[in-house]
Motif scaffolding. Structure first.
Motif, PDB file in Angstrom:
ATOM      1  N   LYS A   6      24.749  48.557  -0.841  1.00 15.48           N
ATOM      2  CA  LYS A   6      26.009  49.182  -1.246  1.00 15.48           C
ATOM      3  C   LYS A   6      26.707  48.270  -2.237  1.00 15.48           C
ATOM      4  O   LYS A   6      26.778  47.073  -2.038  1.00 15.48           O
ATOM      5  CB  LYS A   6      26.902  49.420  -0.029  1.00 15.48           C
ATOM      6  CG  LYS A   6      26.319  50.413   0.935  1.00 15.48           C
ATOM      7  CD  LYS A   6      27.277  50.681   2.078  1.00 15.48           C
ATOM      8  CE  LYS A   6      26.679  51.662   3.042  1.00 15.48           C
ATOM      9  NZ  LYS A   6      27.585  51.982   4.135  1.00 15.48           N
ATOM     10  N   ARG A   7      27.228  48.895  -3.289  1.00 14.79           N
ATOM     11  CA  ARG A   7      27.926  48.127  -4.303  1.00 14.79           C
ATOM     12  C   ARG A   7      29.279  48.758  -4.565  1.00 14.79           C
ATOM     13  O   ARG A   7      29.452  49.964  -4.453  1.00 14.79           O
ATOM     14  CB  ARG A   7      27.135  48.114  -5.602  1.00 14.79           C
ATOM     15  CG  ARG A   7      25.855  47.342  -5.504  1.00 14.79           C
ATOM     16  CD  ARG A   7      25.257  47.190  -6.900  1.00 14.79           C
ATOM     17  NE  ARG A   7      24.105  46.336  -6.803  1.00 14.79           N
ATOM     18  CZ  ARG A   7      22.895  46.662  -7.213  1.00 14.79           C
ATOM     19  NH1 ARG A   7      22.683  47.821  -7.772  1.00 14.79           N
ATOM     20  NH2 ARG A   7      21.897  45.821  -7.094  1.00 14.79           N
ATOM     21  N   ALA A   8      30.190  47.930  -4.947  1.00 12.90           N
ATOM     22  CA  ALA A   8      31.513  48.411  -5.342  1.00 12.90           C
ATOM     23  C   ALA A   8      31.832  47.840  -6.711  1.00 12.90           C
ATOM     24  O   ALA A   8      31.488  46.702  -7.023  1.00 12.90           O
ATOM     25  CB  ALA A   8      32.563  47.968  -4.329  1.00 12.90           C
ATOM     26  N   TYR A   9      32.463  48.653  -7.506  1.00  9.72           N
ATOM     27  CA  TYR A   9      32.859  48.218  -8.833  1.00  9.72           C
ATOM     28  C   TYR A   9      34.365  48.364  -8.951  1.00  9.72           C
ATOM     29  O   TYR A   9      34.952  49.308  -8.455  1.00  9.72           O
ATOM     30  CB  TYR A   9      32.180  49.065  -9.912  1.00  9.72           C
ATOM     31  CG  TYR A   9      30.689  48.902  -9.935  1.00  9.72           C
ATOM     32  CD1 TYR A   9      30.099  47.861 -10.630  1.00  9.72           C
ATOM     33  CD2 TYR A   9      29.870  49.789  -9.246  1.00  9.72           C
ATOM     34  CE1 TYR A   9      28.726  47.696 -10.645  1.00  9.72           C
ATOM     35  CE2 TYR A   9      28.495  49.642  -9.256  1.00  9.72           C
ATOM     36  CZ  TYR A   9      27.924  48.597  -9.955  1.00  9.72           C
ATOM     37  OH  TYR A   9      26.578  48.439  -9.973  1.00  9.72           O
ATOM     38  N   LYS A  10      34.967  47.429  -9.625  1.00 10.76           N
ATOM     39  CA  LYS A  10      36.397  47.459  -9.841  1.00 10.76           C
ATOM     40  C   LYS A  10      36.625  47.587 -11.343  1.00 10.76           C
ATOM     41  O   LYS A  10      36.106  46.799 -12.129  1.00 10.76           O
ATOM     42  CB  LYS A  10      37.027  46.174  -9.310  1.00 10.76           C
ATOM     43  CG  LYS A  10      38.523  46.183  -9.264  1.00 10.76           C
ATOM     44  CD  LYS A  10      39.021  44.928  -8.571  1.00 10.76           C
ATOM     45  CE  LYS A  10      40.515  44.956  -8.415  1.00 10.76           C
ATOM     46  NZ  LYS A  10      41.008  43.771  -7.726  1.00 10.76           N
ATOM     47  N   TYR A  11      37.376  48.614 -11.707  1.00 11.18           N
ATOM     48  CA  TYR A  11      37.658  48.851 -13.116  1.00 11.18           C
ATOM     49  C   TYR A  11      39.143  48.708 -13.370  1.00 11.18           C
ATOM     50  O   TYR A  11      39.964  48.995 -12.517  1.00 11.18           O
ATOM     51  CB  TYR A  11      37.221  50.270 -13.522  1.00 11.18           C
ATOM     52  CG  TYR A  11      35.736  50.467 -13.472  1.00 11.18           C
ATOM     53  CD1 TYR A  11      34.932  50.078 -14.534  1.00 11.18           C
ATOM     54  CD2 TYR A  11      35.124  51.040 -12.368  1.00 11.18           C
ATOM     55  CE1 TYR A  11      33.569  50.257 -14.494  1.00 11.18           C
ATOM     56  CE2 TYR A  11      33.756  51.231 -12.312  1.00 11.18           C
ATOM     57  CZ  TYR A  11      32.983  50.838 -13.383  1.00 11.18           C
ATOM     58  OH  TYR A  11      31.640  51.012 -13.346  1.00 11.18           O
TER      59      TYR A  11
END
Length: 109
Positions: A6-11
Motif C-alpha cells: 500500500k502506498r500513499a501520495y501527498k500532493y
C-alpha cells in the motif's frame, strides 16, 4: 502470490491567481446552492409536511439559474453544484433515518 503493497501520495496544489479566483467562485456557488436547497427543503417540511427529493432539488437549481438574481450560478460547472445537492440529500436521509442531526447551513470560513 506476492505481498500487497500500500502506498500513499501527498500532493500540494499551488493555483495561479486565476485558478484561485475560479475555485473561490465555485466554492461560493456551491455554498449558496447548498444553503438555498437546505432552506427550501426545510420550509417544504415545516410548512407543507412534504419531503423533498434530490430530483426536486435539481429542478430548483435549474429554476434558480434562470433568475436574474442567481444567474451567476451558470458561470461555474454544474457538477459541483449537483454534488452539493447529493450531499444534502445524504444528510437528510441520515437525519430521517435518525442516524445523524439535521443538516446545518454552511458559512464561509
Amino acid at each position: 502470490m506476492g505481498e500487497v503493497v500500500k502506498r500513499a501520495y501527498k500532493y500540494r496544489f499551488y493555483p495561479t491567481p486565476l485558478q484561485a479566483e475560479q475555485l473561490n467562485r465555485t466554492f461560493g456557488c456551491v455554498r449558496k446552492v447548498y444553503n438555498l436547497a437546505l432552506d427550501a427543503r426545510t420550509r417544504a417540511w415545516a410548512v407543507h409536511g412534504q419531503r423533498s427529493t434530490y430530483v426536486q432539488s435539481s429542478a430548483w437549481l435549474t429554476e434558480w439559474k434562470r433568475t436574474e438574481e442567481l444567474a451567476y450560478l451558470t458561470e461555474v460547472s454544474s457538477v459541483p453544484l449537483q454534488q452539493a445537492l447529493r450531499h444534502l440529500q445524504a444528510g437528510f436521509a441520515g437525519f430521517l433515518g435518525q442516524a445523524v442531526a439535521l443538516p446545518a447551513f454552511q458559512v464561509q470560513a
